[in-house]
Design a protein around this motif. Structure first.
Motif, PDB file in Angstrom:
ATOM      1  N   VAL A 152       0.852  -1.182   0.000  1.00 12.91           N
ATOM      2  CA  VAL A 152       0.000   0.000   0.000  1.00 12.91           C
ATOM      3  C   VAL A 152       0.892   1.237   0.000  1.00 12.91           C
ATOM      4  O   VAL A 152       1.738   1.398   0.883  1.00 12.91           O
ATOM      5  CB  VAL A 152      -0.920   0.011   1.239  1.00 12.91           C
ATOM      6  N   THR A 153       0.723   2.092  -0.992  1.00 10.43           N
ATOM      7  CA  THR A 153       1.554   3.301  -1.063  1.00 10.43           C
ATOM      8  C   THR A 153       0.771   4.564  -0.723  1.00 10.43           C
ATOM      9  O   THR A 153       1.367   5.625  -0.576  1.00 10.43           O
ATOM     10  CB  THR A 153       2.173   3.454  -2.471  1.00 10.43           C
ATOM     11  N   TYR A 154      -0.541   4.458  -0.634  1.00 12.07           N
ATOM     12  CA  TYR A 154      -1.325   5.629  -0.268  1.00 12.07           C
ATOM     13  C   TYR A 154      -2.702   5.195   0.213  1.00 12.07           C
ATOM     14  O   TYR A 154      -3.287   4.230  -0.287  1.00 12.07           O
ATOM     15  CB  TYR A 154      -1.496   6.576  -1.457  1.00 12.07           C
ATOM     16  N   VAL A 155      -3.234   5.888   1.211  1.00 11.07           N
ATOM     17  CA  VAL A 155      -4.626   5.721   1.647  1.00 11.07           C
ATOM     18  C   VAL A 155      -5.176   7.103   1.958  1.00 11.07           C
ATOM     19  O   VAL A 155      -4.448   7.978   2.439  1.00 11.07           O
ATOM     20  CB  VAL A 155      -4.742   4.822   2.899  1.00 11.07           C
ATOM     21  N   ASN A 156      -6.449   7.334   1.673  1.00 10.51           N
ATOM     22  CA  ASN A 156      -7.044   8.621   2.028  1.00 10.51           C
ATOM     23  C   ASN A 156      -7.702   8.536   3.408  1.00 10.51           C
ATOM     24  O   ASN A 156      -7.743   7.466   4.047  1.00 10.51           O
ATOM     25  CB  ASN A 156      -8.036   9.088   0.957  1.00 10.51           C
ATOM     26  N   GLU A 157      -8.215   9.652   3.879  1.00 16.97           N
ATOM     27  CA  GLU A 157      -8.779   9.698   5.223  1.00 16.97           C
ATOM     28  C   GLU A 157     -10.004   8.806   5.356  1.00 16.97           C
ATOM     29  O   GLU A 157     -10.250   8.217   6.415  1.00 16.97           O
ATOM     30  CB  GLU A 157      -9.143  11.136   5.595  1.00 16.97           C
ATOM     31  N   ALA A 158     -10.794   8.694   4.285  1.00 16.39           N
ATOM     32  CA  ALA A 158     -11.988   7.845   4.345  1.00 16.39           C
ATOM     33  C   ALA A 158     -11.603   6.396   4.590  1.00 16.39           C
ATOM     34  O   ALA A 158     -12.294   5.679   5.321  1.00 16.39           O
ATOM     35  CB  ALA A 158     -12.783   7.971   3.040  1.00 16.39           C
ATOM     36  N   LEU A 159     -10.486   5.947   4.022  1.00 14.21           N
ATOM     37  CA  LEU A 159     -10.045   4.574   4.255  1.00 14.21           C
ATOM     38  C   LEU A 159      -9.531   4.399   5.681  1.00 14.21           C
ATOM     39  O   LEU A 159      -9.764   3.366   6.313  1.00 14.21           O
ATOM     40  CB  LEU A 159      -8.978   4.178   3.236  1.00 14.21           C
ATOM     41  N   GLU A 160      -8.859   5.418   6.183  1.00 17.71           N
ATOM     42  CA  GLU A 160      -8.412   5.348   7.577  1.00 17.71           C
ATOM     43  C   GLU A 160      -9.604   5.193   8.522  1.00 17.71           C
ATOM     44  O   GLU A 160      -9.572   4.390   9.459  1.00 17.71           O
ATOM     45  CB  GLU A 160      -7.621   6.604   7.939  1.00 17.71           C
ATOM     46  N   ARG A 161     -10.671   5.981   8.261  1.00 19.14           N
ATOM     47  CA  ARG A 161     -11.855   5.894   9.117  1.00 19.14           C
ATOM     48  C   ARG A 161     -12.534   4.527   9.007  1.00 19.14           C
ATOM     49  O   ARG A 161     -12.939   3.941   9.990  1.00 19.14           O
ATOM     50  CB  ARG A 161     -12.847   6.997   8.760  1.00 19.14           C
ATOM     51  N   ALA A 162     -12.642   4.039   7.767  1.00 21.55           N
ATOM     52  CA  ALA A 162     -13.338   2.773   7.554  1.00 21.55           C
ATOM     53  C   ALA A 162     -12.593   1.603   8.184  1.00 21.55           C
ATOM     54  O   ALA A 162     -13.208   0.692   8.744  1.00 21.55           O
ATOM     55  CB  ALA A 162     -13.539   2.525   6.060  1.00 21.55           C
ATOM     56  N   SER A 163     -11.266   1.633   8.111  1.00 20.61           N
ATOM     57  CA  SER A 163     -10.475   0.518   8.645  1.00 20.61           C
ATOM     58  C   SER A 163     -10.190   0.657  10.129  1.00 20.61           C
ATOM     59  O   SER A 163      -9.860  -0.320  10.804  1.00 20.61           O
ATOM     60  CB  SER A 163      -9.153   0.410   7.882  1.00 20.61           C
ATOM     61  N   GLY A 164     -10.299   1.893  10.630  1.00 21.65           N
ATOM     62  CA  GLY A 164      -9.962   2.126  12.031  1.00 21.65           C
ATOM     63  C   GLY A 164      -8.468   2.096  12.283  1.00 21.65           C
ATOM     64  O   GLY A 164      -8.036   1.929  13.425  1.00 21.65           O
ATOM     65  N   ARG A 165      -7.664   2.261  11.217  1.00 20.84           N
ATOM     66  CA  ARG A 165      -6.214   2.204  11.359  1.00 20.84           C
ATOM     67  C   ARG A 165      -5.611   3.458  10.739  1.00 20.84           C
ATOM     68  O   ARG A 165      -5.993   3.855   9.627  1.00 20.84           O
ATOM     69  CB  ARG A 165      -5.646   0.967  10.648  1.00 20.84           C
ATOM     70  N   PRO A 166      -4.654   4.098  11.414  1.00 21.42           N
ATOM     71  CA  PRO A 166      -4.013   5.285  10.830  1.00 21.42           C
ATOM     72  C   PRO A 166      -3.160   4.907   9.628  1.00 21.42           C
ATOM     73  O   PRO A 166      -2.707   3.762   9.495  1.00 21.42           O
ATOM     74  CB  PRO A 166      -3.152   5.815  11.980  1.00 21.42           C
TER      75      PRO A 166
END
Length: 575
Positions: A152-166
């Motif tokens: 994984v080279t990039y994640v947006n904030e929505a993915l952080e919220r959905a996964s519960g992981r920074p």
């Protein structure tokens, strides 16, 4: 240079070429240009870009630069973002003026080059491009970028919220560390490799546990670099489709329940299907339908998987259980962890011993009263959230209709088989039961006896004390016969003052004393001035009869002999 006809670029050559006059009207276009704008030649030629209906974000900069090229005679260049039938494309345009046209009028040749792949590369997330970040950071959909090494080279904030992981716990790590189950990880890796290998888009639907509970997503996997193999990135865009999946699952569950109801299944079977569907909807370890007998006691109608005690088991209810709370409040309730703080409660101990950690219950209301509850349990603590609580409550509202239908049908069946005066079975129910008992007794070699009873001189009671008193006597006779008979036996009112008594697994020698006890009980009746009511009876068992008709005839003949012999006696059938 100029374009002489609409075939300036030969078919399949891919050349995107157009020619416009000094008034910015199209006079020539290649096949590739027509395909790009998605218009036939007759819709393009003779019209300006504005008149063709192209979007303003294309028309405004294009016409501005075309006018500048016509006015100055100098070549102009620009880049535009062009919506095409194949999706959004980036184009580099060279606007070449030609003042030496045959008619002397100014012309401008437009030469377009598709630079979409280069633009994507420029927007590559690892380069930290601000435009790309501005595009995806505010997206409500979780978005990620995965390289050819499955990292994984990039994640947006929505993915952080959905996964519960920074992001720091995901960036640079393989997707195997994303916290998904093994079979789902394998599906993801196959899909990503497929995109790299083919350069084609792919999609995958999956279920993922978020901080808000289990959610369903539909992911689109897009090749970032125009299908380059083993290079670039795969862009992953996830859309939360939980509501749609839940609606479809609920509708399918209701269709299955409705099918069982339409089949006129009994309450236990309907309850079993409702429990099974509830367990599937909530991904629960188990589910059950309970009928409340009081605020502290309930009967299990059905469960999935089937409970060890089976249907009819009685359970105690307390405030420590979700079911107990629903029984007291009439509202949905849940317990996140039964092991927390209520270990001394006997109901909780039973739940924990059954392997459950969390529970949820929704009320079943029928005919304006709290009938029972639809419950679910899980071996995981905190398995149910507010969303599951709402889903179960909504499903329970519709399941209650099925339960009410089953109860209404059972009540109608009971009324159709019951004598309204005495509460005993009527002739219809007696005939059906006798047929079944005779078949079973003959098939398995069991004993079976039948007694026919008739009140003596009952007409005298009606004539002297009135039919109301006569009805009261018949109702009391029904109570005495019910009290005297045993479980599994059937007493029916055949009509008037005649009664029948089916005694399975009993021969005539043992049936006669039972009937004599019933007659003695009837003789002690005192109702509204009526006393000394006597009864005559005839008894026959299956050993003397070949079928149910003969059994009835022989018992009836024995009753006739009892009447002829002076009444108030029990006579056995004879050969």
């Amino acid at each position: 240079m100029s374009v002489t006809d609409t075939q300036a670029g030969t078919p399949g050559s891919g050349a995107i070429v157009m020619e416009l006059d000094g008034e910015l009207r199209h006079v020539r276009a290649s096949d590739a240009a027509l395909a790009m704008v998605g218009l036939p030649a007759e819709a393009l030629l003779g019209r300006t870009p504005t008149e063709t209906g192209l979007p303003p974000q294309v028309v405004e900069p294009l016409e501005r630069e075309l006018r500048a090229a016509v006015a100055s005679g100098d070549e102009r260049q620009l880049e535009i973002e062009m919506p095409t039938p194949d999706g959004l494309r980036w184009l580099h345009l060279r606007l070449v003026p030609d003042v030496a046209a045959g008619d002397g009028a100014p012309r401008v040749t437009v030469l377009a080059t598709d630079i979409t792949a280069r633009k994507h590369a420029e927007l590559r997330l690892s380069g930290g491009n601000a435009a790309f970040r501005a595009l995806v950071e505010d997206s409500p959909d979780p978005i990620a970028l995965i390289d050819a090494d499955m990292r994984v080279t990039y994640v947006n904030e929505a993915l952080e919220r959905a996964s519960g992981r920074p992001a720091g716990l995901m960036l640079g790590r393989p997707i195997r560390d994303a916290g998904m189950e093994d079979d789902l990880i394998e599906r993801w890796e196959r899909a990503v490799r497929g995109v790299f290998a083919t350069g084609e888009r792919m999609s995958i639907d999956f279920r993922f546990t978020t901080p808000e509970g289990p959610r369903w997503f539909s992911a689109r996997l897009l090749p970032e670099s125009g299908g380059m193999r083993d290079s670039g990135h795969v862009i992953v865009v996830c859309t939360d489709v939980t509501d749609r999946v839940n609606r479809e699952a609920e509708q399918a569950a209701l269709r299955r329940v409705a099918t069982v109801v339409a089949r006129e299944a009994d309450l236990e079977e309907i309850g079993r299907v409702v429990a099974q569907e509830a367990a599937l909807l909530l991904n629960a370890t188990g589910s059950a339908v309970y009928r409340f007998e009081s605020e502290t006691e309930a009967t299990c109608v059905a469960s999935h998987p089937p409970a060890q005690d089976g249907p009819g088991a009685v359970v105690n209810l307390t405030d420590a259980s979700a079911t107990g709370r629903t029984a007291r409040t009439g509202h949905a309730a849940r317990v996140d962890d039964y092991r927390r703080g209520r270990g001394a409660d006997p109901v909780v101990r039973e739940v924990v011993d059954a392997g459950l950690r969390s529970g949820i219950a929704a009320p079943l209301w029928t005919r304006g009263r709290l009938w029972g509850a639809l419950t679910a349990g899980s071996a995981r603590a905190g398995a149910f959230g507010s969303a599951e609580e709402r889903r179960l409550a909504a499903f329970a509202e519709l399941a209650a209709i099925a339960v009410a239908n089953a109860e209404t049908r059972e009540e109608l069946d009971r009324l159709a088989d019951t004598d309204p005066l005495t509460g005993l079975a009527n002739r219809r129910a007696f005939t059906a039961r006798l047929h079944g008992e005779v078949e079973r007794a003959r098939r398995h070699g069991h004993l079976l006896s039948l007694a026919i009873l008739d009140l003596d001189d009952f007409k005298r009671i009606n004539d002297t004390l009135g039919h109301q008193t006569g009805d009261a006597v018949l109702a009391e006779v029904g109570k005495r016969l019910t009290t005297t008979s045993r479980a599994g036996e059937l007493v029916a009112r055949m009509g008037g003052e005649e009664f029948a008594w089916i005694l399975p697994a009993v021969d005539m020698a043992h049936a006669i004393p039972a009937v004599e006890r019933a007659c003695a009980s009837i003789a002690s009746i005192e109702v509204e001035g009526a006393r000394g009511v006597t009864c005559s009876a005839g008894v026959c068992d299956l050993a003397l009869a070949g079928d149910e008709d003969e059994l009835l005839r022989r018992a009836d003949r024995a009753l006739y002999r009892a009447k002829s012999a002076g009444r108030d006696r029990v006579e056995p059938a004879t050969t």
